[in-house]
Scaffold this active site. Structure first.
Site, mmCIF file in Angstrom:
data_model
loop_
_atom_site.group_PDB
_atom_site.id
_atom_site.type_symbol
_atom_site.label_atom_id
_atom_site.label_comp_id
_atom_site.label_asym_id
_atom_site.label_seq_id
_atom_site.Cartn_x
_atom_site.Cartn_y
_atom_site.Cartn_z
ATOM 1 N N ASP A 153 -8.601 -9.128 1.069
ATOM 2 C CA ASP A 153 -8.926 -8.356 2.271
ATOM 3 C C ASP A 153 -10.286 -8.747 2.837
ATOM 4 O OD1 ASP A 153 -6.714 -6.905 2.962
ATOM 5 O OD2 ASP A 153 -7.314 -5.068 1.941
ATOM 6 N N SER B 44 -10.915 -2.471 5.092
ATOM 7 C CA SER B 44 -9.546 -1.970 4.939
ATOM 8 C C SER B 44 -8.993 -1.502 6.267
ATOM 9 C CB SER B 44 -9.563 -0.797 3.947
ATOM 10 O OG SER B 44 -8.299 -0.177 3.886
ATOM 11 N N SER B 45 -7.674 -1.336 6.318
ATOM 12 C CA SER B 45 -7.012 -0.704 7.468
ATOM 13 C C SER B 45 -6.408 0.636 7.078
ATOM 14 C CB SER B 45 -5.888 -1.603 7.997
ATOM 15 O OG SER B 45 -6.388 -2.834 8.433
ATOM 16 N N ASN C 7 -3.078 -3.946 -2.617
ATOM 17 C CA ASN C 7 -3.034 -4.943 -1.559
ATOM 18 C C ASN C 7 -1.650 -5.568 -1.486
ATOM 19 O OD1 ASN C 7 -4.011 -6.153 0.700
ATOM 20 N ND2 ASN C 7 -4.865 -7.920 -0.366
ATOM 21 N N THR D 226 0.911 -1.130 0.000
ATOM 22 C CA THR D 226 0.000 0.000 0.000
ATOM 23 C C THR D 226 0.950 1.178 0.000
ATOM 24 O OG1 THR D 226 -1.641 -1.265 1.221
ATOM 25 C CG2 THR D 226 -1.759 1.110 1.501
HETATM 26 N N1 GLY Z 1 -4.992 -3.715 1.450
HETATM 27 C C1 GLY Z 1 -4.676 -3.270 2.765
HETATM 28 C C2 GLY Z 1 -5.840 -2.590 3.430
HETATM 29 O O1 GLY Z 1 -6.689 -2.028 2.766
HETATM 30 O O2 GLY Z 1 -5.947 -2.640 4.617
#
Ligand code: GLY
Length: 572
Positions: free
Chosen positions: A426, A455-456, A404, A384
């Site tokens: 995810d 997501s994070s 990702n 990311t």
């Molecule tokens: N692909 C990492 C996130 O969205 O958390």
């Protein structure tokens, strides 16, 4: 058309290498773990690649605003930082205007219409993890181009096509590969060989290009020109859309032209967290950032964190136990707000946070298996990339975007030069089983057609007394949230400057696996020993996160990129 590389003479290469080393490891002159920082009186960019930071500053100096610069930086990252910068992925933007208006744009990928909850399980119900990470079936409907186009239409000032010019130039005329990007390509070489189109781009002449080689992406330049000319329609309809769909389907995927046509970027209500006299502005679901950060900061308001010395065993233990509980809530309850109901009001409540804190006895960690969302209520090499931009007027853009995994699903769509994401991983491909980040998630984040995967990503803007103070974010899957959290704590609570805050060692707890991840060789052995005595399972990791940040300093801006990555800031 293939991508090609040019070679330098030995002397040219030596000069380049030395320059490269100084750029890549700016900390070698000081501490090997020091963030690379500059002071910019007026404006600047912190991004994961020097070319992208330069592009942003070029646009600002041509009279563009932060939104214009953000579009240009993001497009440039798709060329010079292909492991994460993208056209074929998605992300989130937090924007704060000079007038003080906050705005969040969600351009997260969605599951294709033909997606099914059990699409990554075999007939015995076992997870086929390669299917959600590699090749066509891993691809979520990309959101980046529509997101950037919409953002530009709302806040940009320079013509769209002008903002794509630097990216087109970098793709067409090539750029010199640094060690970091070259190493990433080498690591992904075996996967690229599975897809001849990808190998043609990233393994010219059959092998990974070397640091110092000039790397060209002629097909990507052509796609960028189409998008410059036709805007978002250039990507979501017509030749590029058809090429993407054909390539995905030929490689086992289910994406359709209709999926691309239907994709929407969504404006969302920003999450505003009050912490002392600061406001931390970030993103709501389908990112878990707002919920988890709000919970963590609300919890800290109920205690005197000052009684735990910075990075002492007590400090790490207490914060890990706190992170464990908020990740349990995240992993079990959160998902796409358009598909599931979440107890958000309760999760944002200060009283709820106070109750969580009361459960913690840091000398006695509670095993993750004994912590569940239900009992907490009382009744989530990754790739990311984040960048931060501030313009002379005080408009600010904090944007995180992703494919990702590193280089996403490794598939370059036909002759478009566009790499596609593997964001489907995810989702909880099988509720209760870990994904590629080891996150064990629940039904709230199970797959459904058109749904956004949790997501994070944690792009953050910070204000104080209603004035812009700073902005930051990071890559790193679930470690994004804890990296952003700890850098903010260092700035606000421990009064460190931005360089110290970004450079300080980090740790991470995500409920399951039930362990505290600590950065290798960055913590005193006695501290780790004490944590083990208390019952914490300690796992050493090379790096956690890669923060790109801007923070107020003496009437100007401190602009820092993390020693953990390869970014270089730029400003004026
Ligand atoms: N692909 C990492 C996130 O969205 O958390």
């Amino acid at each position: 058309m293939k991508s090609t590389v040019t070679h330098f003479s030995a002397k040219q290469f030596a000069v380049l290498l030395l320059g490269g080393i100084l750029l890549i490891f700016p900390g070698v002159l000081g501490s090997a773990t020091g963030a690379h920082c500059i002071f910019a009186p007026a404006a600047g960019v912190a991004s994961a690649h020097i070319e992208a930071s330069r592009v942003g500053v070029e646009i600002l100096q041509q009279g563009g605003n932060a939104a214009d610069a953000a579009v240009a930086v993001s497009m440039a990252l798709a060329v010079v930082y292909p492991q994460a910068g993208n056209l074929g992925g998605g992300g989130f933007i937090v924007y704060r205007s000079a007038e003080g208006k906050n705005y969040v744009l969600d351009f997260r990928e969605t599951a294709p219409a033909a997606a099914r909850q059990d699409m990554y399980l075999d007939s015995a119900g076992a997870v086929l993890s390669a299917k959600s990470t590699l090749g066509g079936l891993a691809v979520g409907v990309p959101g980046t181009v529509r997101g950037l186009f919409r953002f530009h239409r709302r806040f940009g000032s320079l013509p769209w096509a002008k903002l794509l010019e630097p990216a087109i130039r970098l793709a067409e005329e090539g750029f010199v590969l640094n060690r970091y990007v070259s190493r990433s390509i080498r690591s992904a070489a075996a996967a690229f060989r599975k897809f001849p189109g990808s190998a043609a781009v990233f393994l010219p002449g059959g092998k990974a290009p070397e640091p110092g080689d000039r790397f060209y992406q002629k097909n990507l330049a052509r796609s960028l020109r189409t998008i410059a000319l036709h805007g978002e329609r250039g990507f979501y309809r017509g030749e590029i859309a058809r090429e993407i769909v054909k390539s995905v389907q030929m490689n086992g995927g289910i994406l359709t032209v209709e999926d691309l046509k239907q994709y929407r970027a969504i404006e969302r209500e920003p999450v505003v967290i009050s912490y002392h006299d600061y406001r931390i502005i970030t993103v709501p679901p389908p990112s878990s950032a707002g919920v988890v950060l709000a919970g963590l900061f609300n919890s800290l308001q109920t205690i005197d964190l000052g009684r735990f010395p910075f990075n002492s065993p007590q400090y790490i233990a207490f914060l890990s136990e706190l992170e464990k509980r908020y990740f349990a809530l995240r992993n079990q309850l959160l998902g796409d707000p358009d598909f599931i109901r979440m107890p958000l009001e309760q999760l944002y409540l200060p009283q709820f946070a106070a109750r969580i804190v009361k459960q913690i006895d840091y000398r006695h960690p509670v095993p993750a298996a004994e912590i569940s969302a239900q009992n907490l209520l009382g009744s989530e090499s990754n790739q990311t990339t984040h960048f931060s931009v501030v313009d002379p007027a005080g408009n600010a853009v904090s944007m995180t975007t992703t494919l990702n995994g590193s280089f996403g699903c490794k598939l370059v769509a036909g002759s478009t030069g566009i790499l596609l994401n593997n964001e489907m991983d995810d989702f909880a491909t099988k509720p209760g089983s870990p994904n590629m980040y080891g996150l064990v998630q629940g039904r709230a984040n199970s797959i459904a057609p058109g749904k956004r995967m949790l997501s994070s990503m944690s792009p953050v803007v910070v204000t104080r007394h209603d004035s812009l103070i700073g902005l930051l974010g990071s890559p790193g899957g679930p470690t994004i949230i804890t990296s952003v959290f700890q850098v903010l704590l260092n700035l606000i609570e421990h009064r460190m400057d931005l360089q110290q805050s970004v450079s300080a060692p980090r740790f991470h707890q995500q409920w399951l696996p039930d362990s505290v991840e600590v950065e290798k060789n960055r913590f005193e052995p006695a501290v780790l020993e004490k944590l083990k005595q208390w019952g914490y399972h300690i796992v050493q990791r090379n790096h956690l996160g890669d923060v790109e940040a801007i923070w107020r300093k003496q009437g100007g801006w401190s602009i820092c990129t993390d020693y953990r990555g390869n970014g270089i800031p730029a400003g004026y």
